[in-house]
Design a protein around this motif. Structure first.
Motif, short mmCIF file in Angstrom:
data_model
loop_
_atom_site.label_atom_id
_atom_site.label_comp_id
_atom_site.label_asym_id
_atom_site.label_seq_id
_atom_site.Cartn_x
_atom_site.Cartn_y
_atom_site.Cartn_z
N ASP A 16 0.84 -1.19 0.00
CA ASP A 16 0.00 0.00 0.00
C ASP A 16 0.88 1.24 0.00
O ASP A 16 1.98 1.23 0.53
N PRO A 17 0.36 2.34 -0.56
CA PRO A 17 1.15 3.58 -0.52
C PRO A 17 1.23 4.12 0.91
O PRO A 17 0.32 3.95 1.71
N GLU A 18 2.34 4.76 1.20
CA GLU A 18 2.55 5.35 2.51
C GLU A 18 2.02 6.78 2.49
O GLU A 18 2.19 7.50 1.51
N VAL A 19 1.35 7.20 3.57
CA VAL A 19 0.75 8.52 3.66
C VAL A 19 1.42 9.29 4.78
O VAL A 19 1.67 8.75 5.86
N LEU A 20 1.72 10.57 4.53
CA LEU A 20 2.35 11.42 5.53
C LEU A 20 1.61 12.75 5.59
O LEU A 20 1.37 13.37 4.55
N ARG A 106 -8.37 19.30 7.43
CA ARG A 106 -8.34 19.95 8.73
C ARG A 106 -8.59 18.89 9.77
O ARG A 106 -9.61 18.19 9.72
N ALA A 107 -7.66 18.74 10.70
CA ALA A 107 -7.76 17.72 11.73
C ALA A 107 -7.06 18.20 13.00
O ALA A 107 -6.36 19.21 12.99
N SER A 108 -7.26 17.45 14.08
CA SER A 108 -6.64 17.85 15.34
C SER A 108 -5.18 17.43 15.43
O SER A 108 -4.39 18.09 16.11
N GLU A 114 -4.15 11.61 8.66
CA GLU A 114 -3.78 10.47 7.84
C GLU A 114 -4.92 9.45 7.77
O GLU A 114 -5.22 8.91 6.71
N ALA A 115 -5.58 9.20 8.91
CA ALA A 115 -6.70 8.25 8.94
C ALA A 115 -7.86 8.76 8.08
O ALA A 115 -8.47 7.98 7.33
N ARG A 121 -9.98 8.23 0.63
CA ARG A 121 -9.09 8.32 -0.53
C ARG A 121 -9.85 8.28 -1.85
O ARG A 121 -9.57 9.02 -2.76
N GLY A 122 -10.82 7.43 -1.98
CA GLY A 122 -11.55 7.31 -3.24
C GLY A 122 -12.70 8.28 -3.38
O GLY A 122 -13.39 8.29 -4.39
#
Length: 159
Positions: A16-20, A106-108, A114-115, A121-122
């Motif tokens: 799977d692709p890595e997400v940062l 926008r996230a805490s 990332e989650a 994603r789709g």
């Protein structure tokens, strides 16, 4: 809550692709201890340039016989600039290493960003429909022709 840019490393065969997630804003650790922050994030070119700049700045301050308060102010200004541009430099380095820009969320915190990105994603996270902007009235500003008498009531003469 903060804004995060999401970057995705191309998938290796069978994985799977890595997400940062990279948070926007000022980086206090990059401003306080720039060499350690650069090394921690594996920004080797930035570290080398920082060290070279520090040596050249130190020599210039010594040759120019700059007083200690002025040298301290210059050092603080450089640290502030490093802290302000640290996130952008990290994004640039990721892009240069082949990571693909995935979107903005926008996230805490980074883990939540990332989650959310992986979950949606789709769902077309980065694609937004274009918005058509139409003017409310066709009148151009400033008016093409002045009123009779050669003066404008909107800008009266003061003399």
């Amino acid at each position: 809550m903060r804004f995060f840019t999401l970057h995705e490393r191309p998938a290796r065969p069978g994985g799977d692709p890595e997400v940062l997630a990279v948070a926007s804003g000022f980086r206090w650790w990059a401003a306080v201890v720039p060499p350690l922050w650069l090394l921690w994030h594996r920004l080797w070119l930035g570290f080398a340039l920082y060290m070279l700049f520090s040596i050249v700045l130190g020599i210039a301050l010594a040759i120019g016989d700059i007083a200690d308060p002025a040298a301290t102010a210059i050092g603080l200004a450089v640290s502030f600039l490093i802290g302000a541009g640290a996130a952008d430099y990290r994004r640039w380095t990721l892009q240069r290493r082949g990571w693909r820009f995935g979107g903005v969320l926008r996230a805490s915190d980074a883990a939540e960003a990332e989650a959310l990105y992986i979950r949606n994603r789709g769902a077309g996270l980065t694609a937004a429909p274009p918005v058509a902007v139409t003017p409310s009235s066709p009148q151009a500003f400033p008016p093409a022709v002045l009123p009779r008498g050669g003066s404008s009531d909107a800008f009266p003469r003061l003399l």
